[in-house]
Design a protein around this motif. Structure first.
Motif, short mmCIF file in Angstrom:
data_model
loop_
_atom_site.label_atom_id
_atom_site.label_comp_id
_atom_site.label_asym_id
_atom_site.label_seq_id
_atom_site.Cartn_x
_atom_site.Cartn_y
_atom_site.Cartn_z
N ARG A 114 0.81 -1.26 0.09
CA ARG A 114 -0.03 0.09 0.13
C ARG A 114 0.97 1.45 0.15
O ARG A 114 0.44 2.14 -0.58
CB ARG A 114 -0.67 -0.08 1.16
CG ARG A 114 -2.01 -1.03 1.12
CD ARG A 114 -2.89 -0.91 2.32
NE ARG A 114 -3.68 -2.06 2.41
CZ ARG A 114 -3.60 -2.99 3.39
NH1 ARG A 114 -2.56 -2.77 4.23
NH2 ARG A 114 -4.41 -4.05 3.42
N LEU A 117 2.42 1.72 -3.52
CA LEU A 117 1.59 2.11 -4.45
C LEU A 117 1.01 3.72 -4.20
O LEU A 117 0.44 4.14 -4.92
CB LEU A 117 0.38 1.10 -4.56
CG LEU A 117 0.80 -0.28 -4.94
CD1 LEU A 117 -0.41 -1.28 -5.10
CD2 LEU A 117 1.52 -0.04 -6.48
N ASN A 118 0.96 3.97 -3.01
CA ASN A 118 0.42 5.26 -2.48
C ASN A 118 1.56 6.42 -3.32
O ASN A 118 1.09 7.45 -3.69
CB ASN A 118 0.46 5.56 -1.11
CG ASN A 118 -0.72 4.91 -0.49
OD1 ASN A 118 -1.68 4.57 -1.21
ND2 ASN A 118 -0.39 4.56 0.93
N SER A 121 1.65 5.66 -8.83
CA SER A 121 0.15 5.47 -9.36
C SER A 121 0.52 4.53 -10.67
O SER A 121 0.64 4.78 -11.84
CB SER A 121 -0.43 6.62 -9.93
OG SER A 121 -0.44 7.52 -8.82
N VAL A 140 -3.69 -6.29 -2.62
CA VAL A 140 -3.79 -4.71 -2.57
C VAL A 140 -4.18 -4.08 -3.90
O VAL A 140 -4.77 -3.28 -4.17
CB VAL A 140 -2.36 -3.91 -2.16
CG1 VAL A 140 -2.59 -2.55 -2.38
CG2 VAL A 140 -2.02 -4.53 -0.75
N ALA A 141 -3.41 -4.62 -4.97
CA ALA A 141 -3.67 -4.20 -6.43
C ALA A 141 -5.27 -4.31 -6.56
O ALA A 141 -6.05 -3.61 -7.31
CB ALA A 141 -2.99 -4.84 -7.35
N ASP A 143 -7.99 -4.80 -4.85
CA ASP A 143 -8.76 -3.80 -4.01
C ASP A 143 -8.48 -2.35 -4.53
O ASP A 143 -9.68 -1.61 -4.57
CB ASP A 143 -8.27 -3.71 -2.52
CG ASP A 143 -8.29 -5.00 -1.79
OD1 ASP A 143 -9.29 -5.81 -2.22
OD2 ASP A 143 -7.89 -5.21 -0.49
N ARG A 144 -7.57 -1.87 -5.26
CA ARG A 144 -7.32 -0.66 -5.91
C ARG A 144 -8.07 -0.56 -7.31
O ARG A 144 -7.95 0.34 -7.92
CB ARG A 144 -6.02 -0.13 -5.77
CG ARG A 144 -5.59 0.04 -4.22
CD ARG A 144 -4.51 0.87 -3.91
NE ARG A 144 -4.08 1.04 -2.60
CZ ARG A 144 -3.07 1.78 -2.30
NH1 ARG A 144 -2.71 2.68 -2.98
NH2 ARG A 144 -2.81 1.87 -0.91
N ILE A 146 -6.37 -2.08 -9.81
CA ILE A 146 -5.21 -1.89 -10.94
C ILE A 146 -4.87 -3.28 -11.62
O ILE A 146 -5.00 -4.35 -11.15
CB ILE A 146 -3.99 -1.59 -9.89
CG1 ILE A 146 -3.84 -0.40 -9.18
CG2 ILE A 146 -2.58 -1.61 -10.90
CD1 ILE A 146 -2.74 -0.21 -8.43
#
Length: 425
Positions: A114, A117-118, A121, A140-141, A143-144, A146
Motif C-alpha cells: 500500500r 502504491l501510494n 500510481s 492490494v492491487a 482492492d485498488r 489496478i
C-alpha cells in the motif's frame, strides 16, 4: 441537430479511434514483484531482471518489489544491465534450509505494498510468484482496481526441495496446499502466463483454470556468440543451480559410461547446496580430473564457456522453460535434455539434439555419444539447427506480448507444442 448517418458516424469516430490508439501507447508505470531478484541467481530472478531492463529500455517507468538480499532494506536506485531501476527491498529473513533464499516478512507485505502504491500510481502490476510478495501485492492491487498480470514460475519440486525431511505423502499434501494457495491468488488477476504451453497446461490442471498464456521468458540471442567450426575439445556444459531438482548426479554417472577415447570433460556452471557433495561424488566416480565445478561465472565468462562447449546437457525434470538451455542454443550448441516437463519443446530430436529418458544414465550417455561421434558436417548441422530454433524466443517478442497484456490488448499465442503436460496431482 440532424442525426448522423452510419457513414458520417464512422468518419467522425475514426479520428477519435486513432487518437485513442495513440494515447494508449503512452509509457506505462509498471510494478514487477517477486520473491526472488538479483543478486539471486535462478530462472525466475533472471527473467524478472531481463523483463524489467527491456521494459525500461522501451521508456516505461519500472519499479521492482523484492526481498532485501541482506538485512538492509528500503527503496534504492539500482543498476541492472544498462538500466537504472527503482527497487523496493522489503525486510526479509533467510530460509534456514537454503544457502541464500530469503523471504519478505509475510504479515508486512500488504502494508508495504500500500505504501509503495501510494507513492507510485501504477498502470499495471506484474507478480512473478504467488508465495509471499505476489500474494500480498495482488490483494492490494485488486482492492485498488489496478490491472494485474501473474507469471507462474512455481513447481512443486521447487518447494519440496527445500522442505525438511518428511514422508513423501506429507510433502504431496503440502504441494496441494501450495497449489490451492496459488489458485486463491491467481483468481485476483486479469491474466496468467507461464513460459511454455506444456507449463501452461500443467498449471491449468493443477489449479482448475483455463486460458493461461504461454509466453517465452525470452533471451537476447545477439548477446551470445556461436562458433561455426567444431571445438577442439569435447566439453559437455551444464548451467544451473547445483541442487537436487537438477539431477546433476545422473549426468556425472553418465560421464562414467562414455568411451574414454572421446576425451570428454564436463563443466558445471552454477552454485548451490549440493556443490560440495557433488564435487565429492565426481571424485568417488573417478572423474576428479574430468569434471570442473566452475561456480558462478560472470556473463562474459558464461558466454565464453558456452561458445567453447561441444554439447549442452540438462538432466532436470522440473523445468518450466530452462533459460540455460535457450542460452546454449543461442550459442549454437546441440542440446541433450531430459524428456520431461517443458524441455521437449526445445528439441527437434535428432536435428538440434536429443531427448533422453529422465533418470536413465545409460540413455543419457548414449545420446551424448550420438552427438559427439557425429561427422563434422552432421555435427555442424546440429549447431545450425539450434540457432534456427532459438529465433521464436527472442526477448523483443516477449516484451511485445507483455506490453499488450499490460494494456489489456488481445494476445494470440501460438501453440508451440502438442504434447500434453503430465498430471499435476
Amino acid at each position: 441537430m440532424p442525426k448522423a448517418s452510419p457513414d458520417d458516424q464512422s468518419t467522425a469516430e475514426a479520428p477519435r479511434a486513432a487518437e485513442a490508439s495513440v494515447a494508449s501507447k503512452h509509457p506505462l508505470r509498471i510494478v514487477i514483484a517477486g520473491d526472488t531478484f538479483p543478486p539471486d541467481v535462478n530462472g525466475a530472478a533472471n527473467f524478472t531482471e531481463r523483463l524489467a531492463i527491456g521494459l525500461a529500455d522501451r521508456g516505461h517507468d519500472v519499479h521492482i518489489i523484492a526481498p532485501a538480499a541482506t538485512r538492509r532494506h528500503g527503496t534504492f536506485r539500482e543498476e541492472h544491465g544498462d538500466a537504472t531501476l527503482t527497487v523496493h527491498r522489503l525486510n526479509s529473513t533467510r530460509w534456514p534450509l537454503h544457502d541464500w533464499l530469503r523471504f519478505a516478512t509475510p504479515w508486512t507485505v500488504q502494508f508495504h505494498s500500500r505504501r509503495i502504491l501510494n507513492g507510485f500510481s501504477a498502470d499495471v502490476v506484474h507478480i512473478q510468484s504467488h508465495i509471499v510478495i505476489g500474494r500480498g501485492l495482488a490483494k492490494v492491487a485488486h482492492d485498488r482496481g489496478i490491472r494485474t498480470i501473474a507469471t507462474n514460475h512455481f513447481m512443486p519440486d521447487n518447494l519440496i526441495e527445500h522442505a525438511p525431511p518428511m514422508p513423501r505423502s506429507l510433502l504431496n499434501r503440502i504441494a496441494k496446499i501450495a497449489w490451492k494457495d496459488a489458485a486463491n491468488t491467481y483468481k485476483l488477476v486479469q491474466a496468467i502466463t507461464t513460459p511454455t504451453r506444456k507449463a501452461a497446461v500443467f498449471l491449468e490442471e493443477a489449479i482448475g483454470i483455463t486460458g493461461v498464456y504461454a509466453i517465452s521468458c525470452g533471451i537476447k540471442a545477439s548477446d551470445y556468440t556461436p562458433r561455426f567450426d567444431r571445438p577442439t575439445t569435447n566439453d559437455i556444459v551444464f548451467v544451473g543451480r547445483v541442487t537436487a531438482e537438477k539431477n546433476i548426479d545422473v549426468l556425472l554417472k553418465a560421464m562414467t559410461k562414455l568411451d574414454p577415447a572421446l576425451n570428454t570433460t564436463l563443466t558445471v556452471v552454477g552454485g548451490g547446496d549440493l556443490l560440495n557433495k557433488l564435487t565429492q561424488t565426481s571424485i568417488d566416480l573417478g572423474l576428479g580430473d574430468r569434471v570442473k565445478f566452475a561456480g558462478y561465472l560472470s556473463d562474459e565468462e558464461l558466454r565464453r564457456t558456452l561458445t567453447d562447449g561441444a554439447v549442452f546437457a540438462m538432466p532436470s525434470t522440473a523445468e518450466l522453460q530452462s533459460i540455460a538451455s535457450l542460452e546454449a542454443m543461442a550459442s549454437g550448441l546441440p542440446i541433450v535434455v531430459a524428456d520431461a516437463m517443458a524441455l521437449p519443446h526445445l528439441v527437434d530430436d535428432g536435428s538440434n539434439g536429443y531427448l533422453f529418458r529422465p533418470g536413465d544414465v545409460d540413455d543419457l550417455a548414449a545420446k551424448l555419444t550420438a552427438v559427439l561421434t557425429k561427422s563434422d558436417d552432421d555435427y555442424l548441422a546440429m549447431r545450425r539447427a539450434s540457432l534456427a530454433m532459438i529465433e521464436p524466443h527472442d526477448i523483443d517478442r516477449t516484451l511485445d506480448t507483455f506490453e499488450k497484456l499490460y494494456r489489456g490488448e488481445s494476445v494470440a499465442i501460438p501453440v508451440a507444442e502438442a504434447a500434453a503436460a503430465p498430471s499435476a496431482s
